[in-house]
Design a protein around this motif. Structure first.
Motif, short mmCIF file in Angstrom:
data_model
loop_
_atom_site.label_atom_id
_atom_site.label_comp_id
_atom_site.label_asym_id
_atom_site.label_seq_id
_atom_site.Cartn_x
_atom_site.Cartn_y
_atom_site.Cartn_z
N ASN A 207 -4.31 26.23 -2.02
CA ASN A 207 -4.76 27.48 -1.41
C ASN A 207 -6.12 27.37 -0.73
O ASN A 207 -6.60 28.35 -0.16
CB ASN A 207 -4.81 28.60 -2.45
N VAL A 208 -6.75 26.20 -0.81
CA VAL A 208 -8.04 26.02 -0.13
C VAL A 208 -7.77 25.86 1.37
O VAL A 208 -7.00 24.99 1.77
CB VAL A 208 -8.77 24.79 -0.68
N PRO A 209 -8.39 26.67 2.23
CA PRO A 209 -8.14 26.56 3.68
C PRO A 209 -8.54 25.19 4.21
O PRO A 209 -9.66 24.71 3.96
CB PRO A 209 -9.02 27.67 4.27
N ARG A 210 -7.65 24.56 4.96
CA ARG A 210 -7.95 23.25 5.54
C ARG A 210 -9.07 23.31 6.56
O ARG A 210 -9.77 22.32 6.80
CB ARG A 210 -6.69 22.69 6.21
N GLU A 211 -9.24 24.49 7.18
CA GLU A 211 -10.26 24.61 8.21
C GLU A 211 -11.66 24.35 7.67
O GLU A 211 -12.54 23.84 8.38
CB GLU A 211 -10.21 26.01 8.83
N LEU A 212 -11.88 24.69 6.39
CA LEU A 212 -13.19 24.46 5.80
C LEU A 212 -13.52 22.98 5.74
O LEU A 212 -14.65 22.56 6.02
CB LEU A 212 -13.24 25.07 4.40
N TYR A 213 -12.53 22.15 5.39
CA TYR A 213 -12.76 20.71 5.35
C TYR A 213 -12.98 20.15 6.75
O TYR A 213 -13.80 19.24 6.95
CB TYR A 213 -11.58 20.01 4.69
N GLU A 214 -12.24 20.68 7.73
CA GLU A 214 -12.39 20.19 9.10
C GLU A 214 -13.78 20.50 9.63
O GLU A 214 -14.43 19.65 10.26
CB GLU A 214 -11.33 20.82 9.99
N VAL A 215 -14.26 21.71 9.38
CA VAL A 215 -15.60 22.07 9.84
C VAL A 215 -16.66 21.23 9.14
O VAL A 215 -17.62 20.76 9.78
CB VAL A 215 -15.85 23.58 9.60
N ALA A 216 -16.49 21.02 7.85
CA ALA A 216 -17.46 20.21 7.11
C ALA A 216 -17.46 18.76 7.61
O ALA A 216 -18.53 18.13 7.69
CB ALA A 216 -17.14 20.25 5.62
N SER A 217 -16.29 18.22 7.96
CA SER A 217 -16.22 16.86 8.48
C SER A 217 -16.92 16.76 9.83
O SER A 217 -17.61 15.77 10.11
CB SER A 217 -14.76 16.42 8.62
N ILE A 218 -16.76 17.78 10.64
CA ILE A 218 -17.44 17.78 11.95
C ILE A 218 -18.95 17.81 11.76
O ILE A 218 -19.71 17.16 12.50
CB ILE A 218 -16.97 18.99 12.78
N ASP A 219 -19.41 18.52 10.74
CA ASP A 219 -20.85 18.59 10.46
C ASP A 219 -21.38 17.34 9.79
O ASP A 219 -22.59 17.25 9.52
CB ASP A 219 -21.16 19.80 9.58
N GLY A 220 -20.50 16.39 9.47
CA GLY A 220 -20.93 15.13 8.88
C GLY A 220 -20.95 15.09 7.38
O GLY A 220 -21.53 14.16 6.79
N ALA A 221 -20.33 16.06 6.71
CA ALA A 221 -20.32 16.07 5.25
C ALA A 221 -19.37 14.99 4.72
O ALA A 221 -18.25 14.83 5.23
CB ALA A 221 -19.88 17.44 4.73
N GLY A 222 -19.82 14.26 3.70
CA GLY A 222 -19.00 13.23 3.10
C GLY A 222 -18.01 13.80 2.10
O GLY A 222 -17.93 15.01 1.89
N GLY A 223 -17.24 12.89 1.49
CA GLY A 223 -16.20 13.32 0.56
C GLY A 223 -16.76 14.06 -0.64
O GLY A 223 -16.25 15.12 -1.03
N TRP A 224 -17.83 13.52 -1.29
CA TRP A 224 -18.41 14.18 -2.44
C TRP A 224 -19.05 15.51 -2.07
O TRP A 224 -19.00 16.48 -2.84
CB TRP A 224 -19.45 13.28 -3.10
N ARG A 225 -19.66 15.56 -0.85
CA ARG A 225 -20.26 16.80 -0.42
C ARG A 225 -19.20 17.89 -0.20
O ARG A 225 -19.39 19.05 -0.56
CB ARG A 225 -21.03 16.57 0.89
N ARG A 226 -18.07 17.51 0.39
CA ARG A 226 -16.99 18.47 0.60
C ARG A 226 -16.41 18.94 -0.74
O ARG A 226 -16.07 20.11 -0.91
CB ARG A 226 -15.89 17.86 1.47
N PHE A 227 -16.33 17.99 -1.67
CA PHE A 227 -15.80 18.37 -2.99
C PHE A 227 -16.72 19.36 -3.69
O PHE A 227 -16.25 20.35 -4.27
CB PHE A 227 -15.63 17.11 -3.84
N TYR A 228 -18.03 19.11 -3.62
CA TYR A 228 -18.98 19.95 -4.36
C TYR A 228 -19.18 21.30 -3.69
O TYR A 228 -19.30 22.33 -4.38
CB TYR A 228 -20.32 19.22 -4.46
N ASN A 229 -19.21 21.34 -2.37
CA ASN A 229 -19.53 22.58 -1.66
C ASN A 229 -18.32 23.38 -1.22
O ASN A 229 -18.46 24.56 -0.89
CB ASN A 229 -20.37 22.27 -0.41
#
Length: 325
Positions: A207-229
């Motif tokens: 149920n987590v929106p995929r768009e959030l991960y895509e935006v975070a990847s564009i901003d340069g967030a790594g795997g652990w950062r995406r997991f935590y935030n």
């Protein structure tokens, strides 16, 4: 002829049709029908709760203040004597300490393992249903069979776990003999049925929106950062729910300890394996001290309620609900 005069007969008929007929009450609205259907569907559970849970709790409350003779069925009022004996009995403190240690060790570990498995399954594309079924099968295994398997796996000399450790140069402990390793061995056994928690985490991850991960990847967030935030805040309701449920279950642990150490009454079980629910069972159905056992049950209920209240109070500060302002 005016329009009002033309429509007057039809309006009168409609008004007359809307009135309740003699002997007939107003028809149920759709909302009331749904409510009635809902109560009918949950009525078996309500009856079961009132008879087997609430009724049993009320009866246990009476037994906790009495000395009940199982042979004659007579109960003699003793006041708070059973609760005073709880303080004087050292095995009560020992069993409660073992149970608390098990809960502190097992709940975080089960949460971590279940979340890790759920994240792996969330990445599976083809054959996801097959893998979910395979991971969930241990949950369906009877506890007696699971205990028999782990009794062999945790054997200090010939067990498969210690044999595997020897291959990498590690001397495995005496899991079921050494007091320091008895509770960790029960924790390992409890991880066998972690798939129930895993399924809840898997549903939350989906149920987590995929768009959030895509935006975070564009901003340069790594795997652990995406997991935590992103992942942790979005699945925090499931994490909160599983923590409370697993904590309650940990304080009521009985099957694992009993099947590993107490099914053979001819051998003395080590003190490290004496859990609160096991000692309660012994008092009720071995010693037939039902009043003392009822007092133990109510003390456990109060402890669980206090711990749950603290978890709810603290957890609500960190749980993110998407629909809440």
């Amino acid at each position: 002829m005016s329009r009002d005069v033309e429509t007057a007969p039809f309006q009168a008929v409609a008004a007359e049709a809307g009135k309740p007929r003699p002997g007939h009450g107003p028809r149920l609205t759709a909302r009331r029908r749904e409510t009635l259907a809902g109560w009918l569907f949950i009525s078996p559970w309500i009856l079961g709760f009132l008879i087997f849970t609430a009724g049993a709790m009320v009866m246990a409350a009476g037994l906790a203040f009495s000395d009940f003779n199982l042979a004659t069925g007579e109960a003699r009022w003793v006041g708070a004597r059973n609760f005073a004996q709880l303080v004087d009995d050292p095995r009560v403190a020992t069993s409660l300490g073992n149970t608390l240690f098990f809960a502190v060790l097992s709940v975080p570990l089960e949460i971590a393992v279940a979340l890790g498995l759920a994240m792996l399954l969330a990445r599976v594309g083809r054959g996801a249903g097959i893998f979910r079924t395979l991971f969930f099968l241990p949950k369906m295994t009877p506890m007696v069979a699971t205990a028999a398997i782990f009794f062999l796996l945790l054997n200090g000399s010939q067990g498969a776990i210690n044999q595997g450790l020897r291959l990498i140069g590690v001397q495995g402990p005496q899991w079921l003999v050494d007091p320091d390793w008895i509770k960790p061995s029960i924790v390992l056994m409890s991880l066998w049925a972690v798939s129930g928690t895993m399924v809840i985490f898997l549903a939350a991850l989906k149920n987590v929106p995929r768009e959030l991960y895509e935006v975070a990847s564009i901003d340069g967030a790594g795997g652990w950062r995406r997991f935590y935030n992103i992942t942790m805040p979005m699945i925090s309701p499931a994490l909160f729910f599983n923590t409370i449920v697993l904590t309650i279950a940990a304080f009521q642990t009985f099957d694992q300890a009993y099947l590993l150490f107490y099914r053979d009454q001819s051998n003395a079980a080590p003190e490290a394996s004496l859990f609160y629910a096991v000692y309660l069972f012994q008092q009720a159905f071995r010693q037939f001290n039902l009043g003392f056992a009822a007092a133990m049950a109510w003390v456990l209920f109060v402890i669980i309620m206090i711990i749950t209240a603290v978890q709810v109070r603290v957890g609500n500060r960190f749980v993110h609900y998407s629909g809440r302002d």
